[in-house]
Enzyme design. Structure first.
Site, short mmCIF file in Angstrom:
data_model
loop_
_atom_site.label_atom_id
_atom_site.label_comp_id
_atom_site.label_asym_id
_atom_site.label_seq_id
_atom_site.Cartn_x
_atom_site.Cartn_y
_atom_site.Cartn_z
N CYS A 159 124.62 -44.88 -14.55
CA CYS A 159 125.58 -45.23 -15.56
C CYS A 159 125.63 -46.70 -15.88
CB CYS A 159 126.96 -44.84 -15.04
SG CYS A 159 126.89 -43.77 -13.63
N ASN B 282 126.79 -47.49 -9.93
CA ASN B 282 125.70 -47.16 -10.83
C ASN B 282 124.48 -47.05 -9.96
OD1 ASN B 282 123.64 -47.07 -12.67
ND2 ASN B 282 123.88 -49.19 -13.36
N GLY B 283 124.00 -45.85 -9.78
CA GLY B 283 122.82 -45.69 -8.93
C GLY B 283 122.74 -44.34 -8.29
N MET C 204 90.91 -35.03 -6.75
CA MET C 204 91.14 -33.70 -7.32
C MET C 204 92.37 -33.07 -6.65
SD MET C 204 88.87 -33.74 -9.62
CE MET C 204 88.89 -32.13 -10.39
N GLU D 28 96.32 -43.30 -18.20
CA GLU D 28 96.80 -44.67 -18.09
C GLU D 28 95.62 -45.61 -18.10
OE1 GLU D 28 98.60 -45.84 -14.36
OE2 GLU D 28 99.50 -47.56 -15.34
N LYS E 124 100.26 -37.13 -6.73
CA LYS E 124 100.86 -38.21 -5.93
C LYS E 124 102.17 -38.69 -6.53
CE LYS E 124 97.59 -41.41 -8.04
NZ LYS E 124 96.80 -42.60 -7.93
#
Lengths: 511, 1502
Positions: free
Chosen positions: B21, B251-252, B495, B909, B960
């Site tokens: 939040c 917040n967390g 893989m 990526e 992963k």
């Protein structure tokens, strides 16, 4: 495992065969050995594939990447342990197996794009060579020792036939403590290993030392006993708790053309044992010998048996212009003996007749080229092959000797199988046949057949098992050993209720 | 309506609800109360609105609240009107209560409450109904709205106690009422205090003051206002979870919550305090079913009511990272170390604000993963919040601007009328008691103990047998253990995992295999355990715990362990230890082989009894030992033993008295250690692993130079690193927090087992019980005893990682891949059918949950009626694989194939060569139409972002999850470096978290940024299946993602630790169903598309995915196999022999794949799917999405384990609400129409159309986010990467810029800001220029004040910035080409930087240059303390000798001065020679080597 970049750094290399001019003058093995360093370098080429196709391709399921790596790292003893965990006789397979593993090696099948290079296995990992070296290291270091069972059972097992299948089964069964007796009709133990495979491929002391190991482990050998003839089937059944038939597939395919009964026409399996006996120093009466010096020869067949004939003929001084004809569309795969003599190898050749020289002896062979066509069929299994003569391609070759190496139909049925009454599978038939029915059938046609067995290798007769060529049809030595091992496990389970013997299921079963 | 989430149903489980939040407060330091403060608090709230979220009902907020001091005068008058009188301020308390709407229940509650108040000796003064205005509450919120009343009570003057005591009495009373009304779930006392009062509700911030008219009453005044707006993952009405709570707002996320709760429960019996008559009345201290923040509030208030000061309690619960901080003074370190004996950290990202009505403060967690900025004004106001600029402050009035730093605290004491800074505050607390002395005299350390008399030796004779009993294989030795003992690293692989779930396997599997790691995604970030190791700790304390309310020297009397793995010597030391404080009991964890499966059950019961007895005997340590396993004795799975004892002792309230140590031959892998610790073990002695190493050394299986000692040391190092990594995946930093935290999900264990011994572990797929576990142990034992001459000398071969015939089943086996390749190469339907039969027909072999399904009987239709394959294939995407992980040939083949059939391939990526954006002459289009944005941001430029139709944010990857990646320098070829905007030969690191996503509101921000960068593109958020992914998905849907991808755990990878491949994440079937069900429950399903991937292979797989709720389908491994992959699992070694996963030019020549192969494959799959659709009676895929009624679990399964599995939770149907659809039918509202950029675009028309220079001037507010991004998008679309000429568009702003100011700014744009900026300024800077400086009329010194927020310049690729002030944490993180001048930075500056030049003219925080592999930084080290702050792992610190370089630096600073008017720059330039000498050049070692090589090469070329 392995060396990640080994295959990029090192080319495939094998120890050279002995020089042709030297090796054709004797019957010693044409193989030589590599230095440890060379071999380790070759082993380092193995990539330890995530999916090792070699391991799939090996009927025995040898843990090839594992022991390649162990060799690369110099752990010979562990490599031997790994190898022997799936293969009782790596010194045989390391010499005479056609190495389907190498065909499947990723460096051949996937890495090599050029089809000619693929055929010549230019990049393959020399798996068989490595296997042979591991086995020999095991013998020379004294690591391979008799392993007699610690505890004995009260079960007795008879194995009929002492070829690789019978021997493998015997060793497995003995090691879990059963009393095992091998019955062999010949005078030496080893079956095709001693009376089929020529010495230049497998010297017989190699077989003998393994037989000695089995003997020391307590396997009983009874040679010169033809079960069903010299020793009644009934008596055998009464004396043993289980019987394993490992008699091989000795029923050769016949050449059904005019002139095939002439003098000078020989089945390969008449010729090869005689040669091995001579090399072994047995005295063979003159009249029983097949004299080849300077004779013009034709070999019919393109397989390993044919090649074995070729190697022997060459060593006996036959006319070097030897013809080798294969009926199907496949040029005989070159073997080391082909380098020794360079025969006239042809595929798609159909023998039509054999001509008489007027004295009941072969003079020449008439043949014709054929074409194979695939019949179109709707079903997904693909078409059937049919053969057509090529008009005008008829030809004749002169011959003094013709050797028939056209394969084997199945086990010998007369005698043992007949008396046991085991059911047989006939290729193409819907149901099994009795020995009597089969014998009758064989008078007219030449279908392939084998002894029928359930998934536990048990024949239609309770307590009688079958393994090896008798079971799966004539095949290669690795299959024989696999069958022997698997049948042994089933026999052990049959007798004891459970078994600790290992199994190596085939890849197809696994998926 | 009750205050609770929907019941646990299907795969939805309320325990996974998250929230995070915006928080903040406004305080008048001198305690001058005013209504203005309340108004400012509300304004703060409204301006943090974008950090909150909306549910399916746009008028229902997720909750807003405000906590203020009691406005005495207001209530005096209000109460008078209500007919009663209030005493003096401070002499009465107000309870703010949510009550049931039902009048009967309400009356009952009222009576109970009143009776308690009277019983506790207080005066009942009266009730007041809180006025509300129903026009300002959403439909959903209103449906569950409670009645809101305030109850006033006075303390009786005759009793002689002060306000402190009164507060405590109110606390005790509230707890007692809660207990008395525990069955009334919709009764909540939101505050009950004589000092503070809370107003909160399921409201959007701007509804607050209208809904509660009180708040706008001018009499309503306070000197402080603490506010909170909530962004939870759910939209279920939970009025009770709206914050602030009684004492704090958070917040967390608390990642270690489960452990914290269990340990709190465990220490219950120790609690005692003279402050309470009966402390039992306070139980339960933690109210069940609360959120993590609520639980934290429970404990926090308990501590402060029990005598801890506000900051002291906070320091205890959320300590700084003290273990590895060399700068921290000893007193403080001792304080933290001592308190580590009292309580494990509540670990996770947290920005906490807290108050008791007098003091108000804030703190950040040790990682500083939440932003907290504050402003102090000259008239004594402090405004603190998640963002700066949320409340307007006249620049002239600003005294100081700052930010909270990781682990730091900030407190305003209104009684003392001043700010107490972190140092002063903590010094006072830390020096209050002689903590260091207490530690020194009491802590037990192994190194201080005498050498043991007897250490067990390796028994080589029985070693092999024991290895087999414990399930060792040659793979364990070769693949797993060898890299650990030789190099001290965890083994890597590549893989995906294609072996069966443990419960579906034919093989006996270790119990560990039934547990899958849970990891952080979106709602909390993973930590980078390598580059940010300074926050991590494996130090743990073991032994009896004591009363945390009365700390004394004896509390330190525990064993201190540097790490949890004990050597044989160390364990022997402990066992031999025998004095009045410490002695141990050893209990055997073996059972008789003869007793069969029942033996295990009996043995576990006996074990628990023995453990209890050990506690009774006073032992400090309990050693559970499986030594002695052999022919007759079978080990109890160590995990079962530990968990059973741990939970038994918790239940018996004895857990706190003893530390558990495991002496086991079983544990060897990192995952094993993590599991043992996670279920309560304090230390582990893996003796068989040690013996195995000794044997390997003896057999020369390890390098000759490796000694036994070195091998063990390396092994420990690998374990240590590996454990860090696993904790870090969940965002947990310390083993103290991880221990007992149970960060795992069980798959395939039955309820009895889980509830009996692993209580609290998420488990949704029922399965085997203790009997089958025993059976597995027995089987392993029997196999071990098998004695045949040929196998008894070696271990089994394994087959768990690489395929082996004797080993575990692999879905991708040689027969299968051969058949598929045959099919696609020959376009052979027959071969494809053979292939799909191999995959689908799993009659004897099961591997995945879907193998247990079959289709229900449908109403077949004609095949022709089913939508055509050409339409279906458009729903297919290929998985994200970067160019770099695979060759350019493979990458382009996939792209071309997908574009040909109108489907999408994914860039992965790693950027993309712009050459590929254009179609080729033959019509082929090699562009990846999905562009991925991952944590490394490699090559993510504005030009990259505009050239696609979908942008995928990779939050996690199946193989992963929770981890980053690394492309070693030797793999970074020229081509790869080019597309990734980096230098060839320089290592590229992708951090575990996105440094701009630490929470769900951060994700919303990134989605917003990307949508601005490419408004036409769909935004896809890729998650990985795990327990709780459903609630995350709901949050992501609310963050306005267009597509959510749920990836299975079995997805592929180019390189990943084996632990992650095998042990993290769960099958997509579970994740997808959970996401679909939860989205349906939230009425959010129609707003997003659901995509799934993870080893999808056939049409049947796709059909099942559709029926479980997916409408798009990702494939990666199969298309690779189609183009030639043979699962070599060599991707990480660059030796792929078929030219796919390699950059080696020779190997790339081996690539033989064709686009046709891929196309053939996808059409085969689509056609197979069509047949199934026809069979089931579906014409369109949309119709079948979520139709789980067409699936059923097979009943014909006889398998000893698989037959126990119950998948009914996957098939649970959530009924669709009114207007709801089970597939995506609505567009998300991204709110782009309000963007400031529309004005910029209009005003810059001349520049955009004709490249003519324009100047624009506008005011800016913190709600103006991603300013400049949409403008840049226009430029990139038109002008490509090169953009416009420098300064073509010049924008001048005044004010506080919102987040992501100038994100992805294109070349030719300059944004000049007079004011300040929030987090992520210059994110992905793509060539533009940012200039920020304080307002002209401000008086504070710029170089001492915070100017821009956290994570500035993240992933910038080019361009330049000039900041006249200090930047927050992680400045220029992953910068790969931008140049910056800044006057100071926070912690982790220039982290993972790979290029660009950063000049810091002031101080840096800690851990500067961590993971920095390229680029150069120049730091003006005025105080000479930079070296200590720099992480020198990858960089050298140098002086600047080169004249040219000096000149360049000077010019940059001159430029900085010109652009920003920096006074600091003027001063520096005036003393240039002296200043120059103090500059430190931060030079990455690898980068220098590459530069030198390049220089040499260019010389030799010349």
């Amino acid at each position: 495992m392995g060396k990640d970049t080994g295959f990029l750094e090192f080319k495939k290399d094998s120890p050279p065969l002995r020089p042709v001019e030297e090796r054709v003058r004797d019957y010693q093995e044409y193989n030589t050995f590599f230095s440890t360093e060379n071999l380790q370098r070759q082993a380092s080429r193995c990539m330890d594939c995530g999916v090792p196709f070699c391991h799939m391709g090996c009927p025995l399921g040898n843990m090839i990447p594992d022991w390649n790596d162990l060799v690369y790292r110099g752990h010979w003893k562990e490599a031997l342990a790994s190898l022997q965990s799936t293969n009782n006789f790596p010194e045989f397979t390391g010499r005479i197996c056609p190495a389907p593993c190498e065909d499947d090696c990723v460096l051949n099948e996937h890495y090599t794009l050029d089809s000619a290079e693929k055929l010549q296995k230019v990049n393959v990992v020399t798996i068989e060579e490595i296997e042979k070296h591991i086995a020999e290291r095991g013998w020379s270091e004294g690591w391979i020792k008799p392993l007699p069972p610690e505890k004995l059972t009260d079960k007795r097992i008879a194995i009929v036939g002492s070829g690789p299948s019978g021997l493998a089964a015997a060793q497995q069964l003995r090691r879990v403590g059963h009393a095992v007796t091998i019955f062999e009709k010949d005078d030496r133990i080893g079956g095709l290993l001693v009376y089929g495979i020529p010495d230049f491929k497998l010297e017989k002391n190699i077989v003998a030392r393994r037989v000695e190991q089995l003997r020391a482990e307590g396997v009983e050998f009874r040679t010169g006993v033809n079960v069903g003839v010299d020793y009644s089937v009934e008596e055998m059944r009464g004396s043993f708790d289980a019987i394993l038939l490992a008699t091989g597939a000795q029923h050769a395919r016949k050449l059904l053309v005019e002139g095939s009964e002439l003098e000078g026409v020989h089945y390969a399996m008449d010729y090869l044992p005689e040669r091995n006996r001579v090399v072994a120093g047995d005295s063979i009466p003159e009249e029983q010998r097949i004299e080849c010096l300077s004779k013009k020869s034709v070999i019919l067949g393109g397989g390993f048996t044919a090649a074995d004939c070729l190697g022997n003929l060459n060593r006996q001084g036959a006319d070097p212009h030897i013809h080798q004809f294969e009926l199907v569309d496949m040029v005989p795969r070159p073997t080391p003996v082909h380098q020794e003599v360079n025969p006239d190898c042809r595929a798609n050749v159909l023998t039509e007749s054999i001509a008489d020289d007027g004295h009941g002896h072969v003079k020449s062979l008439q043949a014709v080229n054929v074409e194979w066509k695939v019949e179109k069929r709707e079903s997904s299994t693909g078409g059937r092959m049919t053969m057509q003569r090529v008009p005008g391609s008829e030809f004749t070759v002169n011959a003094d000797l013709i050797f028939l190496a056209m394969g084997f139909l199945g086990p010998k049925v007369e005698g043992l199988l007949e008396e046991l009454g085991v059911e047989l599978n006939v290729r193409g038939a819907d149901k099994t046949s009795s020995p009597e029915q089969l014998i009758k059938m064989l008078k007219n046609v030449q279908p392939m057949f084998d002894v029928d067995a359930d998934e536990n290798f048990m024949t239609s007769v309770e307590g009688v098992f079958v393994a090896g060529d008798a079971h799966r049809g004539a095949s290669i030595v690795v299959w024989a050993i696999w069958e022997g091992r698997e049948a042994a496990r089933c026999i052990d389970k049959y007798l004891m209720g459970t078994t600790n013997l290992p199994t190596t299921p085939q890849a197809e079963v696994l998926v | 309506m009750k205050f609770k989430y929907p019941e646990k149903q299907g795969l939805y489980d309320p325990q996974f609800e998250h929230d995070s939040c915006g928080v903040g407060f406004v305080v008048q330091i001198k305690n001058r109360k005013s209504h203005q403060i309340v108004q400012q608090g509300l304004r703060l709230l409204c301006n943090l609105d974008h950090r909150g979220a909306l549910g399916a009902d746009p008028d229902t907020g997720d909750g807003s609240g405000i906590l203020i001091q009691i406005p005495h005068h207001f209530f005096v008058e209000e109460c008078q009107q209500a007919g009663f009188y209030l005493p003096e301020a401070g002499e009465y308390g107000i309870a703010s209560i949510f009550l049931p709407q039902d009048p009967v229940a309400r009356r009952h509650c009222g009576e109970v409450i009143e009776s308690h108040i009277v019983e506790k000796g207080m005066d009942l003064l009266g009730w007041r109904d809180v006025p509300i205005n129903l026009d300002y509450v959403g439909k959903q919120a209103r449906s569950s709205m409670p009645a809101m009343r305030q109850l006033f009570m006075g303390h009786r003057r005759l009793e002689n106690y002060d306000q402190e005591k009164f507060e405590r009495k109110l606390y005790i009373t509230r707890k007692a009422i809660r207990t008395a009304l525990q069955d009334v779930e919709d009764m909540i006392i939101t505050s009950m205090s004589s000092r503070t009062i809370v107003y909160k509700g399921m409201l959007i911030p701007h509804q607050m003051e209208h809904f509660f008219p009180d708040l706008s009453d001018p009499r309503f005044s306070s000197a402080m206002a603490l506010v909170h707006t909530r962004f939870p993952t759910n939209t279920f009405p939970r009025w009770d979870l709206v914050q602030p709570f009684r004492n704090l707002a958070h917040n967390g996320e608390i990642n270690s919550l489960r452990g914290n709760i269990n340990w709190m429960l465990g220490r219950r019996p120790t609690l005692a305090s003279p402050l309470y008559d009966n402390i039992r009345e306070l139980q339960p201290i933690i109210i069940p079913r609360g959120s993590d923040s609520a639980c934290m509030d429970n404990v926090f208030e308990f501590l402060i009511q029990s005598g801890y000061s506000l900051p002291h309690a906070m320091m205890m619960m959320v300590p700084e990272a003290w273990e590895k901080n060399p700068d921290m003074n000893h007193e403080k370190q001792a304080f933290y170390e001592f308190h580590d004996h009292l309580m494990e950290p509540w670990d996770g990202p947290a920005s906490l604000t807290f108050t008791d009505g007098i003091r108000i403060g804030a703190t950040l967690d040790r990682n500083g993963l939440r932003p907290s900025r504050y402003v102090v004004t000259k008239d004594d106001f402090v405004i603190m919040g998640s963002e700066v600029g949320a409340v307007d402050v006249d620049p002239e009035n600003i005294k100081f601007k700052g930010r909270l730093q990781p682990g730091k605290m900030f407190l305003v004491d209104t009684e003392e009328g001043r700010i107490i800074d972190d140092a002063e505050l903590k010094k006072e607390i830390c020096s209050a008691k002689p903590y260091a002395k207490w530690l020194k005299e009491n802590v037990l350390e192994l190194s201080h103990l005498p050498k043991p008399a007897k250490v067990p030796e390796t028994d080589f004779d029985t070693l092999l047998l024991r290895q087999k009993i414990f399930g060792y294989t040659t793979e364990d030795l070769n693949l797993l253990l060898t890299p650990m003992v030789v190099d001290g690293v965890e083994a890597s692989g590549s893989m995906g995992n294609d072996t069966p779930l443990a419960v579906l396997s034919d093989k006996p599997r270790l119990l560990y295999d039934y547990f899958k790691q849970i990891f952080a995604q979106v709602s909390n970030p993973p930590v980078d355990a390598i580059r940010e190791e300074l926050v991590m700790s494996l130090t743990s304390r073991l032994g009896p715990q004591r009363n945390i309310l009365e700390p004394g020297p004896e509390h330190a009397r525990m064993l201190k362990l540097e790490h949890p793995v004990l050597s044989n010597e160390q364990l022997a030391q402990l066992k031999e230890l025998d004095n009045q404080h410490f002695f141990s009991s050893t209990v055997s964890i073996l059972f008789d082989a003869e007793k069969g499966t029942e033996g295990l059950t009996a043995a576990v019961s006996k074990l628990c009894m023995q453990a209890e007895n050990a506690v009774k005997s006073g032992s400090a340590f309990l050693v559970l030992s499986d030594r002695g396993a052999g022919k007759e004795q079978i080990p109890i799975p160590a995990l079962l033993a530990v968990a059973a004892v741990h939970h038994h002792l918790i239940l018996k309230r004895k857990r706190y008295k003893i530390g558990i140590i495991v002496e086991t031959g079983e544990a060897r892998e990192i995952a094993h250690f993590c599991l043992l610790v996670s279920y309560g073990a304090g230390a582990i002695n893996p003796y068989l692993a040690f013996e195995t190493f000794e044997q390997m050394i003896k057999q020369k299986a390890l390098p000759a130079e490796l000694t036994r000692e070195k091998a063990n040391e390396n092994y420990l190092k690998a374990i240590r690193k590996g454990m860090y990594k696993v904790f870090a995946k969940m965002g947990i930093s310390t083993i103290q927090s991880y221990r007992g935290a149970q960060i795992f999900e069980a798959i395939g264990l039955n309820e009895d087992l889980v509830h009996g011994h692993f209580s609290g572990t998420p488990s949704r797929i029922n399965g085997i019980g203790i009997e089958e576990i025993a059976q597995e142990s027995l089987l392993r034992h029997r196999n071990a005893l098998e004695e045949t001459a040929d196998t008894n000398s070696i271990l089994p071969g394994g087959g768990f990682y690489h395929w082996r015939r004797q080993g575990e089943f692999h879905q991708i086996n040689p027969v299968m891949s051969n058949t598929l390749q045959k099919a696609v190469r020959n376009n052979s339907q027959d071969s494809y059918e053979e292939f799909s039969k191999l995959v689908n027909d799993q009659h004897h072999r099961f591997s995945t949950p879907r193998s247990l399904f079959e289709f229900a009987e449908g109403y077949p239709i004609l095949l022709d009626e089913v939508e055509p394959a050409a339409e279906i294939v458009k729903r297919f995407v290929t998985g994200a694989m970067s160019f770099g992980s695979i060759s350019i040939e493979s990458h382009e083949t996939l792209a071309i194939a997908m574009n040909r059939i109108g489907a999408r391939s994914n860039s992965g990526e790693g950027g993309e060569d712009p050459r590929r954006f254009k179609k080729r002459d033959n019509g082929d289009w090699p562009v990846s139409n999905v562009k991925q944005v991952a944590s490394g941001r490699f090559g993510v430029t504005i030009n990259y972002l505009v050239n696609c139709n979908e942008l995928q944010i990779k939050v996690a990857q199946g193989a992963k999850p929770g981890e980053g990646g690394q492309l070693p320098g030797n793999k970074v070829s020229e081509a790869i470096a080019k597309v990734r905007n980096s230098t060839p030969g320089v290592t590229l690191i992708s951090p575990p978290p996105h440094h701009d996503i630490y929470s769900i509101e951060d994700l919303a921000q990134l989605i917003f940024d990307l949508k601005n960068a490419n408004p036409e593109a769909k935004i896809n958020v890729k998650l990985v299946a795990e327990a709780g992914v459903g609630t995350i998905s709901a949050g992501v849907a609310k963050a306005h993602a267009d597509i959510i991808t749920i990836a299975g755990h079995d997805g592929g990878t180019g390189a990943s630790p084996l632990t992650s491949i095998k042990h993290a994440g769960i099958p997509w079937e579970l994740g997808l169903s959970e996401a679909h069900q939860t989205l349906m429950l939230n009425h959010l399903r129609g707003r997003v598309k659901l995509q799934t991937d993870g080893q999808l292979k056939t049409g049947r797989d796709v059909a099942i995915a559709a029926l479980l709720g997916a409408e798009e389908y990702g494939f990666a491994t199969m298309p690779l196999i189609a183009i030639g992959c043979i699962m070599m699992r060599k991707c990480h070694l660059n030796t792929c022999p078929v030219g796919i996963a390699t950059q080696n030019p020779e190997l790339r020549k081996k690539f033989s794949g064709q686009p046709e192969h891929v196309i053939n494959y996808f059409f085969f799959v689509a056609e197979e799917l069509r047949k199934i659709m026809a069979e089931l009676g579906f014409r369109k895929i949309d119709d079948m999405v979520g139709r789980t009624d067409m699936l059923k679990q097979r009943t014909d399964i006889k398998h000893w384990k698989a037959s126990k599995v119950d998948l009914s939770a996957l098939l649970h149907q959530v009924p669709a609400g009114e207007d709801d659809t089970a597939y995506c039918t609505q567009e998300q509202n991204h709110g782009l129409d309000k963007q400031l950029d529309h004005q910029l675009i209009t005003q810059a028309k001349a520049a955009l159309d004709e490249e003519k220079p324009v100047k624009i001037s506008l005011p800016i507010l913190n709600v103006n986010r991603a300013v400049g991004t949409m403008l840049s998008s226009k430029i990139a679309k038109r002008y490509g990467a090169k953009g416009l000429a420098d300064n073509t568009i010049h924008c001048k702003f005044n004010g506080s810029a919102g987040q992501s100011f100038g994100a992805f700014l294109a070349p030719g744009v300059t944004l000049e800001l007079e004011g300040d900026a929030n987090d992520y300024a210059g994110k992905g800077l793509s060539g533009g220029r940012l200039v920020v400086y304080p307002p002209a009329n401000s008086t504070f010194p710029a170089d001492e004040n915070i100017l821009v927020g956290n994570t500035v310049l993240y992933g910038a690729t080019s361009g330049e910035v000039f900041f006249c002030g200090i930047a927050g944490e992680r400045f220029a993180v992953r910068n790969s080409g931008a140049n910056a001048v800044v006057e100071g930075v926070g912690d982790h500056g220039c982290e993972y930087m790979t290029g660009g030049k950063v000049i810091v003219l002031g101080e840096t925080g800690k851990n500067f240059a961590a993971g920095m592999s390229g680029g150069i930084s120049y730091v003006y080290d005025k105080k000479g303390n930079f070296t200590a702050n720099c992480n020198s792992g990858m960089v050298d610190l140098e002086t600047i000798d080169d004249a040219e370089e000096k000149l360049w630096l000077q010019k940059r600073i001159e430029l900085h001065q010109q652009y920003t008017g920096s006074e600091l720059a003027v001063n520096l330039l005036n003393n240039w020679d002296q200043v120059m000498a103090k500059f430190v050049k931060v030079m990455p070692i690898e980068y220098r080597a590459v530069l030198e090589k390049m220089k040499k090469e260019s010389v030799s070329c010349n």
